[in-house]
Design a protein around this motif. Sequence first.
Motif, PDB file in Angstrom:
ATOM      1  N   LYS A 167       0.815  -1.215   0.000  1.00  0.00           N
ATOM      2  CA  LYS A 167       0.000   0.000   0.000  1.00  0.00           C
ATOM      3  C   LYS A 167       0.849   1.265   0.000  1.00  0.00           C
ATOM      4  O   LYS A 167       0.326   2.365   0.178  1.00  0.00           O
ATOM      5  N   ALA A 168       2.132   1.114  -0.202  1.00  0.00           N
ATOM      6  CA  ALA A 168       3.039   2.255  -0.128  1.00  0.00           C
ATOM      7  C   ALA A 168       3.362   2.808  -1.514  1.00  0.00           C
ATOM      8  O   ALA A 168       3.109   2.167  -2.537  1.00  0.00           O
ATOM      9  N   ASP A 169       3.905   4.006  -1.535  1.00  0.00           N
ATOM     10  CA  ASP A 169       4.482   4.602  -2.738  1.00  0.00           C
ATOM     11  C   ASP A 169       5.990   4.652  -2.547  1.00  0.00           C
ATOM     12  O   ASP A 169       6.480   4.744  -1.418  1.00  0.00           O
ATOM     13  N   PHE A 170       6.728   4.600  -3.649  1.00  0.00           N
ATOM     14  CA  PHE A 170       8.176   4.676  -3.520  1.00  0.00           C
ATOM     15  C   PHE A 170       8.770   5.527  -4.641  1.00  0.00           C
ATOM     16  O   PHE A 170       8.211   5.639  -5.736  1.00  0.00           O
ATOM     17  N   THR A 171       9.895   6.127  -4.331  1.00  0.00           N
ATOM     18  CA  THR A 171      10.688   6.824  -5.338  1.00  0.00           C
ATOM     19  C   THR A 171      11.971   6.038  -5.544  1.00  0.00           C
ATOM     20  O   THR A 171      12.454   5.364  -4.628  1.00  0.00           O
ATOM     21  N   GLU A 172      12.498   6.103  -6.759  1.00  0.00           N
ATOM     22  CA  GLU A 172      13.785   5.474  -7.040  1.00  0.00           C
ATOM     23  C   GLU A 172      14.738   6.522  -7.594  1.00  0.00           C
ATOM     24  O   GLU A 172      14.455   7.158  -8.605  1.00  0.00           O
ATOM     25  N   ASN A 173      15.858   6.696  -6.912  1.00  0.00           N
ATOM     26  CA  ASN A 173      16.915   7.617  -7.331  1.00  0.00           C
ATOM     27  C   ASN A 173      18.012   6.773  -7.974  1.00  0.00           C
ATOM     28  O   ASN A 173      18.747   6.071  -7.280  1.00  0.00           O
ATOM     29  N   PHE A 174      18.110   6.843  -9.287  1.00  0.00           N
ATOM     30  CA  PHE A 174      18.918   5.908 -10.058  1.00  0.00           C
ATOM     31  C   PHE A 174      20.123   6.589 -10.699  1.00  0.00           C
ATOM     32  O   PHE A 174      19.989   7.627 -11.352  1.00  0.00           O
ATOM     33  N   ILE A 175      21.288   5.986 -10.494  1.00  0.00           N
ATOM     34  CA  ILE A 175      22.511   6.438 -11.157  1.00  0.00           C
ATOM     35  C   ILE A 175      22.987   5.309 -12.058  1.00  0.00           C
ATOM     36  O   ILE A 175      23.334   4.222 -11.578  1.00  0.00           O
ATOM     37  N   LYS A 176      22.961   5.545 -13.346  1.00  0.00           N
ATOM     38  CA  LYS A 176      23.326   4.499 -14.295  1.00  0.00           C
ATOM     39  C   LYS A 176      24.819   4.200 -14.236  1.00  0.00           C
ATOM     40  O   LYS A 176      25.610   4.998 -13.727  1.00  0.00           O
ATOM     41  N   GLY A 177      25.185   3.039 -14.781  1.00  0.00           N
ATOM     42  CA  GLY A 177      26.581   2.637 -14.781  1.00  0.00           C
ATOM     43  C   GLY A 177      27.425   3.477 -15.716  1.00  0.00           C
ATOM     44  O   GLY A 177      26.914   4.181 -16.589  1.00  0.00           O
ATOM     45  N   SER A 178      28.719   3.412 -15.523  1.00  0.00           N
ATOM     46  CA  SER A 178      29.643   4.155 -16.364  1.00  0.00           C
ATOM     47  C   SER A 178      29.620   3.603 -17.784  1.00  0.00           C
ATOM     48  O   SER A 178      29.164   2.480 -18.023  1.00  0.00           O
ATOM     49  N   GLU A 179      30.124   4.368 -18.734  1.00  0.00           N
ATOM     50  CA  GLU A 179      30.076   3.960 -20.139  1.00  0.00           C
ATOM     51  C   GLU A 179      30.790   2.633 -20.381  1.00  0.00           C
ATOM     52  O   GLU A 179      30.342   1.813 -21.165  1.00  0.00           O
ATOM     53  N   CYS A 188      21.132   2.468  -7.028  1.00  0.00           N
ATOM     54  CA  CYS A 188      19.936   3.275  -6.810  1.00  0.00           C
ATOM     55  C   CYS A 188      19.543   3.277  -5.340  1.00  0.00           C
ATOM     56  O   CYS A 188      19.922   2.384  -4.568  1.00  0.00           O
ATOM     57  N   LEU A 189      18.819   4.303  -4.984  1.00  0.00           N
ATOM     58  CA  LEU A 189      18.310   4.481  -3.632  1.00  0.00           C
ATOM     59  C   LEU A 189      16.798   4.624  -3.721  1.00  0.00           C
ATOM     60  O   LEU A 189      16.289   5.523  -4.393  1.00  0.00           O
ATOM     61  N   ARG A 190      16.075   3.713  -3.070  1.00  0.00           N
ATOM     62  CA  ARG A 190      14.618   3.746  -3.076  1.00  0.00           C
ATOM     63  C   ARG A 190      14.100   4.188  -1.713  1.00  0.00           C
ATOM     64  O   ARG A 190      14.531   3.662  -0.680  1.00  0.00           O
ATOM     65  N   LEU A 191      13.202   5.152  -1.743  1.00  0.00           N
ATOM     66  CA  LEU A 191      12.578   5.655  -0.520  1.00  0.00           C
ATOM     67  C   LEU A 191      11.105   5.274  -0.547  1.00  0.00           C
ATOM     68  O   LEU A 191      10.411   5.549  -1.525  1.00  0.00           O
ATOM     69  N   VAL A 192      10.640   4.630   0.520  1.00  0.00           N
ATOM     70  CA  VAL A 192       9.281   4.103   0.571  1.00  0.00           C
ATOM     71  C   VAL A 192       8.445   4.932   1.547  1.00  0.00           C
ATOM     72  O   VAL A 192       8.875   5.186   2.681  1.00  0.00           O
ATOM     73  N   PHE A 193       7.251   5.348   1.103  1.00  0.00           N
ATOM     74  CA  PHE A 193       6.415   6.249   1.889  1.00  0.00           C
ATOM     75  C   PHE A 193       5.025   5.661   2.130  1.00  0.00           C
ATOM     76  O   PHE A 193       4.460   5.005   1.264  1.00  0.00           O
ATOM     77  N   GLU A 194       4.502   5.946   3.310  1.00  0.00           N
ATOM     78  CA  GLU A 194       3.113   5.638   3.617  1.00  0.00           C
ATOM     79  C   GLU A 194       2.461   6.870   4.229  1.00  0.00           C
ATOM     80  O   GLU A 194       3.116   7.653   4.921  1.00  0.00           O
TER      81      GLU A 194
END
Length: 212
Positions: A167-179, A188-194
């Motif tokens: 029942k939560a929402d989440f954000t994903e902060n994504f940093i892609k790999g190097s070339e 990535c860092l995911r933050l989960v909210f209720e």
Amino acid sequence: MKKILVSLIIFCVMGCKKNPEKFVNDERSDSMQKETKASQTNVNTGQKESALKQINEAIVQLLKDKNYRKLADFIHPEKGVRFSMYAFVNPAEDKIFSRDEFIRYQPTKTIFTWGAMDGSGDLYKATLNDYLNKWVYSKDFATAQVSLNEFQGSGNSLNNLTKIYPKADFTENFIKGSEGNPEMDWKCLRLVFEEFKGKYYLVGIVNDQWTI
């Protein structure tokens, strides 16, 4: 919903301004906002997305600034916040801190076992402060691409976030790999909210990266 939005504006005292270029699924959100006259549901959804993205930006900035006292204000008052080292959320073993526990232990030298390291299987032991500095914010996630309720990073580790937080929402902060190694060094860092009493609070902090 208007009461929720007002509360969130007061809650996000950091005054962070959203950078539209950072959000990978803004096109969908913008589309919702353009259809406000046609659907009240889309209006409410658009407001919710905007609020969650603002909270995400505020929390990421607090992690970057190491302002953990202020970060504690975002922790769920009843459920606390759970820390998961990898995509697999393990309720039986992941560390959970109430707001008071987070404030109490963050500046101390108390050692906690956070989980097993991928590959070696060695237990990762560190203070709460070191875990926040060296594991949670291991990359500059303030520069990451942000998505809402969508996964950008996908590795070998089982991702059960939506099962544990249905029942939560989440954000994903994504940093892609190097070339030279795009599939191996993304993070990535995911933050989960209720929602609780008209405000959104942090219930989970989940890190993810490529695993063996």
